[in-house]
Write a protein that holds these residues in place. Structure first.
Motif, mmCIF file in Angstrom:
data_model
loop_
_atom_site.group_PDB
_atom_site.id
_atom_site.type_symbol
_atom_site.label_atom_id
_atom_site.label_comp_id
_atom_site.label_asym_id
_atom_site.label_seq_id
_atom_site.Cartn_x
_atom_site.Cartn_y
_atom_site.Cartn_z
ATOM 1 N N PRO A 40 0.809 -1.224 0.000
ATOM 2 C CA PRO A 40 0.000 0.000 0.000
ATOM 3 C C PRO A 40 0.844 1.277 0.000
ATOM 4 O O PRO A 40 0.449 2.276 -0.591
ATOM 5 N N ASP A 41 2.007 1.250 0.641
ATOM 6 C CA ASP A 41 2.863 2.439 0.665
ATOM 7 C C ASP A 41 3.345 2.800 -0.734
ATOM 8 O O ASP A 41 3.336 3.975 -1.119
ATOM 9 N N GLU A 42 3.760 1.796 -1.490
ATOM 10 C CA GLU A 42 4.224 2.048 -2.854
ATOM 11 C C GLU A 42 3.065 2.492 -3.751
ATOM 12 O O GLU A 42 3.224 3.374 -4.593
ATOM 13 N N GLU A 43 1.903 1.892 -3.541
ATOM 14 C CA GLU A 43 0.729 2.291 -4.327
ATOM 15 C C GLU A 43 0.393 3.766 -4.059
ATOM 16 O O GLU A 43 0.122 4.537 -4.975
ATOM 17 N N GLU A 44 0.443 4.168 -2.799
ATOM 18 C CA GLU A 44 0.189 5.566 -2.419
ATOM 19 C C GLU A 44 1.259 6.472 -3.021
ATOM 20 O O GLU A 44 0.964 7.571 -3.485
ATOM 21 N N ALA A 45 2.516 6.020 -3.007
ATOM 22 C CA ALA A 45 3.601 6.812 -3.585
ATOM 23 C C ALA A 45 3.376 7.042 -5.071
ATOM 24 O O ALA A 45 3.588 8.146 -5.572
ATOM 25 N N VAL A 46 2.936 6.022 -5.782
ATOM 26 C CA VAL A 46 2.678 6.156 -7.218
ATOM 27 C C VAL A 46 1.576 7.185 -7.468
ATOM 28 O O VAL A 46 1.676 8.007 -8.377
ATOM 29 N N ILE A 47 0.544 7.171 -6.647
ATOM 30 C CA ILE A 47 -0.542 8.157 -6.784
ATOM 31 C C ILE A 47 0.017 9.568 -6.607
ATOM 32 O O ILE A 47 -0.275 10.477 -7.383
ATOM 33 N N PHE A 65 11.141 15.780 -1.852
ATOM 34 C CA PHE A 65 10.153 15.980 -0.800
ATOM 35 C C PHE A 65 9.095 14.906 -0.714
ATOM 36 O O PHE A 65 8.170 15.008 0.084
ATOM 37 N N LEU A 66 9.238 13.831 -1.460
ATOM 38 C CA LEU A 66 8.276 12.735 -1.374
ATOM 39 C C LEU A 66 8.187 12.173 0.045
ATOM 40 O O LEU A 66 7.090 11.837 0.490
ATOM 41 N N PRO A 67 9.282 12.093 0.804
ATOM 42 C CA PRO A 67 9.130 11.616 2.183
ATOM 43 C C PRO A 67 8.152 12.463 2.998
ATOM 44 O O PRO A 67 7.386 11.928 3.786
ATOM 45 N N CYS A 68 8.151 13.774 2.805
ATOM 46 C CA CYS A 68 7.161 14.626 3.495
ATOM 47 C C CYS A 68 5.754 14.237 3.068
ATOM 48 O O CYS A 68 4.832 14.194 3.871
ATOM 49 N N ALA A 69 5.600 13.962 1.796
ATOM 50 C CA ALA A 69 4.280 13.641 1.265
ATOM 51 C C ALA A 69 3.802 12.285 1.774
ATOM 52 O O ALA A 69 2.609 12.079 1.954
ATOM 53 N N LEU A 70 4.712 11.381 2.042
ATOM 54 C CA LEU A 70 4.310 10.037 2.441
ATOM 55 C C LEU A 70 4.067 9.908 3.937
ATOM 56 O O LEU A 70 3.417 8.977 4.371
ATOM 57 N N GLU A 71 4.566 10.838 4.721
ATOM 58 C CA GLU A 71 4.419 10.735 6.168
ATOM 59 C C GLU A 71 2.958 10.683 6.589
ATOM 60 O O GLU A 71 2.596 9.993 7.510
#
Length: 124
Positions: A40-47, A65-71
């Motif tokens: 699910p984390d990778e799926e969310e990252a792709v979105i 800044f993707l780490p900020c977005a994924l937190e």
């Protein structure tokens, strides 16, 4: 899930998913047999990557800044780096809009010239 399933669910090609992985944007785990295993984390990252790319951001900027977005796992985490990057991107979009408006005005002027009745020299 395997890469093909993630591709079908996200609408992102397998080739692009591998490209994202090669550039450090995705880090799937591996099965015992070596297959990529996307959660699910990778799926969310792709979105999020897809959304940010559609907004005109480059992969290096997204990676920063993707780490900020994924937190937040459901919304972008409000962090200063993300705010500054988004503001810069809005400025770039505004610049492009201004440039496109100037181009449109120039094209309209040309069109007006092309649609004016011809002025012909009197026949001699």
């Amino acid at each position: 899930m395997r890469i093909g399933e993630l591709s079908r669910k996200s609408g992102v090609s397998i080739r692009m998913l591998r490209f994202y992985e090669a550039h450090g944007l995705l880090t799937p785990s591996r099965t015992a047999s070596g297959y990529r295993d996307y959660g699910p984390d990778e799926e969310e990252a792709v979105i999020r990557i897809t959304l940010l790319r559609a907004a005109g951001m480059t992969l290096p900027v997204i990676r920063d800044f993707l780490p900020c977005a994924l937190e937040a796992r459901g919304a972008f985490e409000p962090c200063d780096a993300l705010r500054m990057t988004v503001r810069r991107q809005i400025g770039r979009v505004d610049d492009r809009i201004d440039s496109l408006k100037r181009s449109r005005a120039a094209l309209e002027a040309i069109l007006v010239q092309l649609t004016l009745p011809e002025t012909r020299a009197p026949a001699s």
